[in-house]
Design an enzyme around this catalytic site. Structure first.
Site, PDB file in Angstrom:
ATOM      1  CG  ASN A  49      -2.198  -1.094   1.382  1.00 27.14           C
ATOM      2  OD1 ASN A  49      -2.451  -1.347   0.084  1.00 27.14           O
ATOM      3  ND2 ASN A  49      -2.634  -1.152   2.174  1.00 27.14           N
ATOM      4  CG  HIS A 436     -14.191   2.603 -11.177  1.00 31.20           C
ATOM      5  ND1 HIS A 436     -14.973   2.835 -10.033  1.00 31.20           N
ATOM      6  CD2 HIS A 436     -13.215   2.115 -10.854  1.00 31.20           C
ATOM      7  CE1 HIS A 436     -14.471   1.975  -8.988  1.00 31.20           C
ATOM      8  NE2 HIS A 436     -13.278   1.553  -9.527  1.00 31.20           N
ATOM      9  NE  ARG A 565     -10.421  -0.748   1.869  1.00 31.64           N
ATOM     10  CZ  ARG A 565     -10.671  -0.607   0.559  1.00 31.64           C
ATOM     11  NH1 ARG A 565     -11.621  -0.991  -0.027  1.00 31.64           N
ATOM     12  NH2 ARG A 565      -9.757   0.315  -0.446  1.00 31.64           N
TER      13      ARG A 565
END
Length: 687
Positions: A49, A436, A565
């Site tokens: 990440n 998307h 999240r």
């Protein structure tokens, strides 16, 4: 703690919020209740990440600074230069914590008779095994760069790890070199087991062990090797050459990414200053780059692939993906969804239904057309195979494939070429917009009518991620909804036209205004009926316009519950601004990826699933689809999903102004939502 200035300006800077999300990932690596090898893998996710963060977000802020701009209003009240300094400080602290976590995990592995050894711990039998391993597998793949003052250092590859070698020669001069850690060889070498003891050595330490073999032509007194890593700007720069196809431009851009500007330099903090200064001067590392002292090993993302060693007791229990009640993989999916809608919730349900739908469409003589959007494909994609199969069988297959799906461009380019070769009609998105949305519609000849069947999803049509990402997919034959889906494909071909949609909410034209209307309705319900409420589940919220609208609703008395999240620029629980807003974040075994919007609508809830987060890019710069749920059973199912997730008191963290990621504490029965949802579906099958 976040800078106080962010609270004064109503928003939490998105980069700082993202780093706090990654801190939640690091919490999973620290959590002793998480199986031991899974903890190592969370450490790998944390590192991966961080690599992507520097390639994209840090690189963007750096460009703002270099352009001489402050961008204070766009960055949540922090000047760009100040933000770079804050990011570097947070990352240094997190890196230090991650090293402590790794040390603890390593000690716990030893209690399980799993030893990660270095070059100083190799015994004679292991030496013989490793020497042969080095000669046969490692040495042929090595790239070793000899450095000197007269030669310009070559561009080091983005996010590759290198050993910086320093040799002190017999005449006391210095010779420097770089060894690139081979990416095509497993980072972890599993040595022969000794009794009940498992031994593993990292390829880095194997190279240290074999330095004498690598540099045997040099007459040196001493040799040392320390790891370094450089992260480069990951933005794609497009060639303006009109003679090149879009595929060629994307392909060239992906290659160019490897030589983008450096944005982060990580080094082993035990490296001698002479070597460090030499490398930094040769590589052109400057004050705008993030310079991070680290541990002995970098590229800890490789821990995502740490060998399991047959120790299933140190891994999460594998779950068996469940069937969808009423939907049979051995029967026609078209016949089933002609009667009612069905909801697939991966990974709790098997993704095979999506593949089965497309395979059935590929073989069914009545199916005439297939249209689908693709964002990220698996390395081995049954989705692509089914679409190619359909084209070979004479179907008119149209695929909108997004070649700019960040860091998955190469896989998408490869499959695009395969599909093109087999007669699939390819659409490479819309100029200025990423596609998307996740949707598919087929047209099937039934009598004299052409009937539509399809699915709309919150996630990618990717068999690999469907095992670890939570996503909702709606199978439907609702002709009106699918007519709207068809209009979106028309928009791909004629993006200058503004289409109107009766059911779907779409970006870039309608998402913000449509959501605002739904929020305004809840504001009215709060004022008139005292029952306005909104429940939202998404990956990120960073659009200040959307945050402001929720603040307005909160001030009007609308009760808002949010499960976010990742990035959350909204600050909940602030008196007279957001006191009616609560936000939690769940980070656990699976990656929470589904987007759910629930609006109270005066006790007649309006429920949507969506591909869109509430970020500026999703609202203004992408093609996104938000789909209403009309089936009453599925409505209740999604409400149940939200309620279970909201009740989590094991893996839920409270998001607030402190940014401390405190766990949600509840003295009632422990609820771990991801496990509870699996139990929910098991019970549903029995009932």
């Amino acid at each position: 703690m976040i800078p106080a200035i962010a609270i004064e300006n109503k928003y939490i800077n998105r980069e700082i919020s993202w780093l706090q999300f990654n801190a939640r990932v690091l919490q999973e690596a620290s959590d002793v209740t998480v199986p031991l090898i899974e903890r190592l893998r969370f450490l790998g996710i944390f590192s991966n990440n961080l690599d992507e963060f520097f390639k994209v977000r840090y690189a963007t802020i750096k460009r703002i600074v270099e352009a001489g701009k402050g961008a204070k209003s766009e960055l949540g009240g922090i000047k760009a230069k100040e933000l770079l300094e804050i990011i570097t400080k947070i990352v240094i602290d997190q890196q230090s914590e991650s090293l402590d976590v790794l040390e603890t995990i390593t000690q716990d592995l030893e209690k399980e008779s799993i030893y990660i050894i270095d070059e100083s711990q190799i015994d004679s039998s292991q030496h013989d095994f490793l020497r042969q391993y080095f000669i046969r597998k490692v040495s042929p793949a090595l790239v070793t760069i000899i450095l000197n003052d007269s030669v310009t250092i070559p561009n080091l590859k983005d996010s590759a790890a290198y050993l910086a070698v320093r040799m002190v020669m017999e005449d006391s001069s210095r010779q420097f070199a770089l060894i690139e850690i081979p990416k095509n060889i497993n980072r972890f070498v599993v040595l022969p087991k000794q009794g009940e003891h498992n031994y593993i050595i990292l390829i880095d330490d194997l190279l240290r062990h074999c330095l004498a073999d690598i540099f045997n032509i040099f007459n040196y007194k001493s040799v040392s090797a320390h790891m370094i890593k450089i992260t480069r700007d990951g933005e794609l720069d497009f060639d303006s050459d009109l003679s090149k196809s879009f595929v060629e431009k994307i392909s060239d851009s992906v290659k160019h990414r490897q030589i983008g500007e450096p944005v982060r330099f990580v080094y082993d903090k035990t490296i001698d200053q002479e070597t460090l200064q030499y490398l930094m001067s040769k590589m052109g590392i400057d004050d705008h780059d993030s310079i991070i002292p680290g541990g002995r090993y970098h590229n800890r993302r490789d821990y995502m692939n740490f060998p399991s060693l047959g120790r299933n007791d140190l891994l999460y229990d594998k779950i068996e993906a469940l069937p969808i009640k009423g939907l049979n993989l051995e029967s026609s999916i078209f016949e089933a969804i002609a009667k009612k809608d069905y909801l697939l919730y991966a990974p709790y349900h098997t993704f095979s239904y999506v593949v089965k739908f497309l395979r059935e469409a590929a073989l069914d003589p009545k199916v005439k057309t297939i249209k689908i959007t693709i964002y990220r494909l698996a390395q081995i994609s049954h989705i692509a195979s089914a679409l190619i199969n359909a084209a070979i069988n004479g179907k008119n297959v149209t695929v909108s494939i997004e070649l700019r799906a960040r860091f998955d461009e190469e896989a998408n380019i490869e499959y695009a070429q395969q599909m093109k070769d087999e007669g699939v009609n390819l659409i490479f998105g819309v100029e200025g917009l990423k596609v998307h949305s996740k949707m598919c519609v087929i047209e099937r000849e039934e009598g004299k009518k052409m009937m539509r069947y399809g699915f709309i999803s919150t996630g990618n049509f990717n068999e690999s991620t469907a095992k670890i990402y939570t996503d909702h997919t709606l199978f439907t034959s609702n002709q009106s909804v699918l007519k709207d889906v068809n209009k979106i494909f028309n928009f791909f071909n004629a993006s200058y036209k503004m289409y109107k949609y009766k059911h779907l909410i779409t970006s870039p034209h309608y998402t913000q205004s449509s959501i605002f209307k739904l929020v305004d309705n809840e504001i009215e319900n709060a004022k008139v009926h005292n029952n306005g409420f909104i429940r939202l589940k998404m990956n990120s919220i960073s659009s200040y316009a959307m945050v402001d609208k929720l603040y307005e609703a909160s001030r009007a008395g609308v009760k808002i519950q949010m499960i976010v999240r990742g990035i959350c620029s909204l600050i909940p629980g602030v008196e007279a601004m957001s006191e009616n807003i609560e936000v939690i974040s769940v980070v656990d075994k699976f990656l929470e990826h589904s987007r759910i919007y629930i609006f109270g609508n005066n006790n007649n809830p309006k429920i949507y699933i969506s591909s869109a987060d509430w970020m500026t890019r999703n609202i203004d710069n992408r093609v996104e689809v938000t789909c209403p749920i009309y089936d009453e059973d599925i409505k209740q199912e999604i409400i149940d999903h939200f309620n279970i997730c909201w009740s989590d008191n094991v893996k839920a963290r409270i998001l607030d102004a402190s940014q401390n990621n405190n766990y949600k504490v509840d003295t009632n029965k422990k609820v771990r939502s991801q496990f509870a949802i699996y139990d929910y579906y098991q019970k549903k099958l029995k009932d």
